[in-house]
Design a protein around this motif. Structure first.
Motif, PDB file in Angstrom:
ATOM      1  N   GLU A   1       4.283  -6.829  -5.572  1.00 13.89           N
ATOM      2  CA  GLU A   1       4.185  -7.213  -6.994  1.00 13.89           C
ATOM      3  C   GLU A   1       5.109  -6.315  -7.807  1.00 13.89           C
ATOM      4  O   GLU A   1       5.070  -5.094  -7.706  1.00 13.89           O
TER       5      GLU A   1
ATOM      6  N   THR B   1       6.646  -5.394 -11.686  1.00 14.40           N
ATOM      7  CA  THR B   1       6.468  -5.489 -13.134  1.00 14.40           C
ATOM      8  C   THR B   1       7.622  -4.784 -13.819  1.00 14.40           C
ATOM      9  O   THR B   1       7.936  -3.629 -13.494  1.00 14.40           O
ATOM     10  N   VAL B   2       8.258  -5.464 -14.748  1.00 16.61           N
ATOM     11  CA  VAL B   2       9.357  -4.862 -15.499  1.00 16.61           C
ATOM     12  C   VAL B   2       8.786  -3.927 -16.564  1.00 16.61           C
ATOM     13  O   VAL B   2       7.896  -4.311 -17.328  1.00 16.61           O
ATOM     14  N   VAL B   3       9.275  -2.693 -16.598  1.00 14.38           N
ATOM     15  CA  VAL B   3       8.839  -1.711 -17.594  1.00 14.38           C
ATOM     16  C   VAL B   3      10.091  -1.040 -18.165  1.00 14.38           C
ATOM     17  O   VAL B   3      11.207  -1.251 -17.687  1.00 14.38           O
TER      18      VAL B   3
ATOM     19  N   PHE C   1      11.111  -0.474 -13.152  1.00 18.19           N
ATOM     20  CA  PHE C   1      10.092  -1.385 -12.632  1.00 18.19           C
ATOM     21  C   PHE C   1       8.922  -0.581 -12.084  1.00 18.19           C
ATOM     22  O   PHE C   1       9.063   0.585 -11.718  1.00 18.19           O
ATOM     23  N   ARG C   2       7.775  -1.233 -12.029  1.00 19.11           N
ATOM     24  CA  ARG C   2       6.639  -0.700 -11.286  1.00 19.11           C
ATOM     25  C   ARG C   2       6.321  -1.686 -10.170  1.00 19.11           C
ATOM     26  O   ARG C   2       6.251  -2.889 -10.404  1.00 19.11           O
TER      27      ARG C   2
ATOM     28  N   VAL D   1      11.497 -10.412  -9.185  1.00 16.80           N
ATOM     29  CA  VAL D   1      11.299 -10.098 -10.599  1.00 16.80           C
ATOM     30  C   VAL D   1      11.054 -11.410 -11.326  1.00 16.80           C
ATOM     31  O   VAL D   1      11.824 -12.369 -11.173  1.00 16.80           O
ATOM     32  N   THR D   2       9.979 -11.492 -12.110  1.00 18.09           N
ATOM     33  CA  THR D   2       9.619 -12.731 -12.803  1.00 18.09           C
ATOM     34  C   THR D   2       9.776 -12.572 -14.319  1.00 18.09           C
ATOM     35  O   THR D   2       9.811 -11.458 -14.848  1.00 18.09           O
TER      36      THR D   2
ATOM     37  N   GLY E   1       6.007 -15.938 -15.483  1.00 14.25           N
ATOM     38  CA  GLY E   1       5.717 -15.738 -14.068  1.00 14.25           C
ATOM     39  C   GLY E   1       6.677 -16.443 -13.134  1.00 14.25           C
ATOM     40  O   GLY E   1       6.435 -16.522 -11.922  1.00 14.25           O
TER      41      GLY E   1
ATOM     42  N   ASN F   1       1.543   1.164  -7.290  1.00 14.93           N
ATOM     43  CA  ASN F   1       1.949   1.367  -8.680  1.00 14.93           C
ATOM     44  C   ASN F   1       2.993   2.486  -8.829  1.00 14.93           C
ATOM     45  O   ASN F   1       2.796   3.460  -9.555  1.00 14.93           O
TER      46      ASN F   1
END
Length: 356
Positions: free
Chosen positions: A86, A88-90, A94-95, A118-119, A123, A161
Motif C-alpha cells: 500500500e 500513500t503520497v505524502v 511516500f509512505r 501510486v493512486t 484510488g 508505514n
C-alpha cells in the motif's frame, strides 16, 4: 555485479574511469555459476542486476547506498517488484506498508527494491514505482520452503508505514523510456538498456545454466546404466541418443538467443541509438521461450534417468530438474504474455507494458 557504483570522475589530470564491461560478460558468468549451483547462480544474477537498477536512480539515492565515492561498493540490494504493498503520497515522498514475497537473497542484503502502485484521490493507479528502502526499516520473514532453488532464501519482506523520500522512488515510466535521473552520473551505454530485457534475461540465464548442468550430469550418469528390459547399456540405446540430441539443441538455442539479444541491444546503446520495439519484443519472446525450451529439455533427460533419479538424495539431474521448474514459476517466465506482446508488435499494434 552488473554495473555498480560509478567510480570518481576524472579530474585534476587523472584519466577517466574505464567503461563498464559489456552486459554479456555478466550473463556469461551467471551461466557458469548456475551450472555449479542453481541457487547461487540465481541469487548472483538477481542481486547483480539490482546494482544496475540502482544506477538508474537519482545520484542522491546512489550516494546513500554506495557512498559518495563508491566506498560501499560491496553493498547488496534485494528486491520484490510485484506491487503488492500500500502506497500513500505524502509531503516529500511516500509512505508504504505491506508484504512483498519471493525476495531472493534478502538475508544477505542491506537494501531492498520494492514495487508499488501510486493512486490518485479516487484510488485509480496513476504510476508504478520501485521504492528503495534500507534493511533497518523492514523485517524479513523466513517462509521459503520449496522443492527447488532452496538456497536462494527467497523470503518475505514486511514493511510497516515507512517513509520513502521522492529521490528513492523511481517511476517505471522514465525507466521504460530510457530517460532516468541516474544518467547524470552514469552516461555509459550499459545504463541505456531496457530494464525488462536486463531483468528477465537474468532469470532465464540462470535457468540456462541449470539446464546445461543437467545435460552434463545426464551424459555422465548414462554411461553407467543398463536397461533391465533390453539388457543393454543406456549409452547404446538410440532413443537415449535422440533425447541427447533434442535436449542439447534446445539448451544451446536458448543460450545463444539470450546472448544474441543482449549483445544486439548493447551495440545499439553504444551507437547512441534507441532500441526499436521489435528488438525489445524479440528479447522478451526469446527469453520466455528459452526458459520453456530448457524445461522441456531437462524433462526429456529426467524421464530417461532411471529410478535412481527419483530417490530422495543428491542426484544431479533431479536437483537440476527441481531447481529449473521452481525457477520457471517466476512471473518473468509467463510465455503467453510475452508472445502476445511480440505478435502485437509484429502487427504494428501499440503495446503499453512496463515489461517490454
Amino acid at each position: 555485479m552488473l554495473g555498480g557504483p560509478p567510480p570518481p570522475r576524472g579530474g585534476g589530470g587523472r584519466a577517466p574511469p574505464p567503461p563498464p564491461p559489456p552486459p554479456a560478460l555478466f550473463f556469461d558468468a551467471v551461466r557458469e555459476i548456475a551450472q555449479a549451483c542453481g541457487s547461487t547462480g540465481w541469487t548472483a544474477s538477481v542481486l547483480g542486476v539490482h546494482a544496475w537498477h540502482l544506477a538508474l536512480y537519482a545520484p542522491k539515492a546512489q550516494a546513500e547506498v554506495w557512498g559518495d565515492n563508491g566506498e560501499k561498493a560491496a553493498t547488496r540490494i534485494c528486491s520484490s517488484y510485484a506491487p503488492t504493498g500500500e502506497v500513500t503520497v505524502v509531503k516529500g515522498g511516500f509512505r508504504i506498508s505491506g508484504r512483498w514475497r519471493f525476495s531472493s537473497g534478502c538475508d544477505h542484503c542491506q537494501w531492498a527494491l520494492l514495487g508499488g502502485l501510486v493512486t490518485n484521490a479516487e484510488g485509480v493507479p496513476v504510476d508504478m514505482r520501485t521504492f528503495l528502502i534500507p534493511c533497518s526499516e523492514y523485517a524479513i520473514e523466513d517462509v521459503w520452503d520449496t522443492i527447488g532453488l532452496r538456497g536462494t532464501g527467497s523470503n518475505d519482506i514486511v514493511v510497516d508505514n515507512v517513509f520513502v523520500p521522492e529521490h528513492r522512488a523511481l517511476s517505471f515510466g522514465p525507466v521504460t523510456a530510457l530517460d532516468v535521473p541516474g544518467h547524470v552520473v552514469n552516461p555509459e551505454p550499459l545504463y541505456r538498456l531496457p530494464y525488462a530485457a536486463i531483468f528477465t534475461t537474468s532469470i532465464s540465464t540462470s535457468i540456462a545454466g541449470i539446464a546445461q548442468a543437467a545435460y552434463d550430469a545426464y551424459l555422465t550418469s548414462v554411461r553407467e546404466r543398463f536397461t533391465c528390459s533390453h539388457g543393454q547399456k543406456v549409452e547404446e540405446d538410440p532413443f537415449a541418443h535422440m533425447r541427447i540430441g533434442r535436449a542439447g539443441s534446445d539448451i544451446d538455442a536458448s543460450w545463444l538467443l539470450l546472448r544474441r539479444n543482449i549483445t544486439d541491444l548493447y551495440a545499439l546503446a553504444q551507437r547512441g541509438e534507441e532500441p526499436p520495439m521489435a528488438l525489445r519484443a524479440r528479447t522478451r519472446r526469446d527469453q520466455v521461450l528459452a526458459t520453456e525450451r530448457c524445461s522441456v529439455a531437462v524433462d526429456l533427460l529426467m524421464e530417461n534417468s532411471g529410478g535412481d533419479a527419483m530417490r530422495t538424495g543428491p542426484h544431479p539431474v533431479q536437483r537440476a530438474w527441481r531447481d529449473l521448474h521452481t525457477g520457471r514459476a517466476h512471473a518473468a517466465n509467463d510465455p503467453e504474455r510475452a508472445l502476445v506482446m511480440f505478435g502485437q508488435t509484429g502487427l504494428g499494434l501499440r503495446v503499453d507494458d512496463p515489461m517490454l
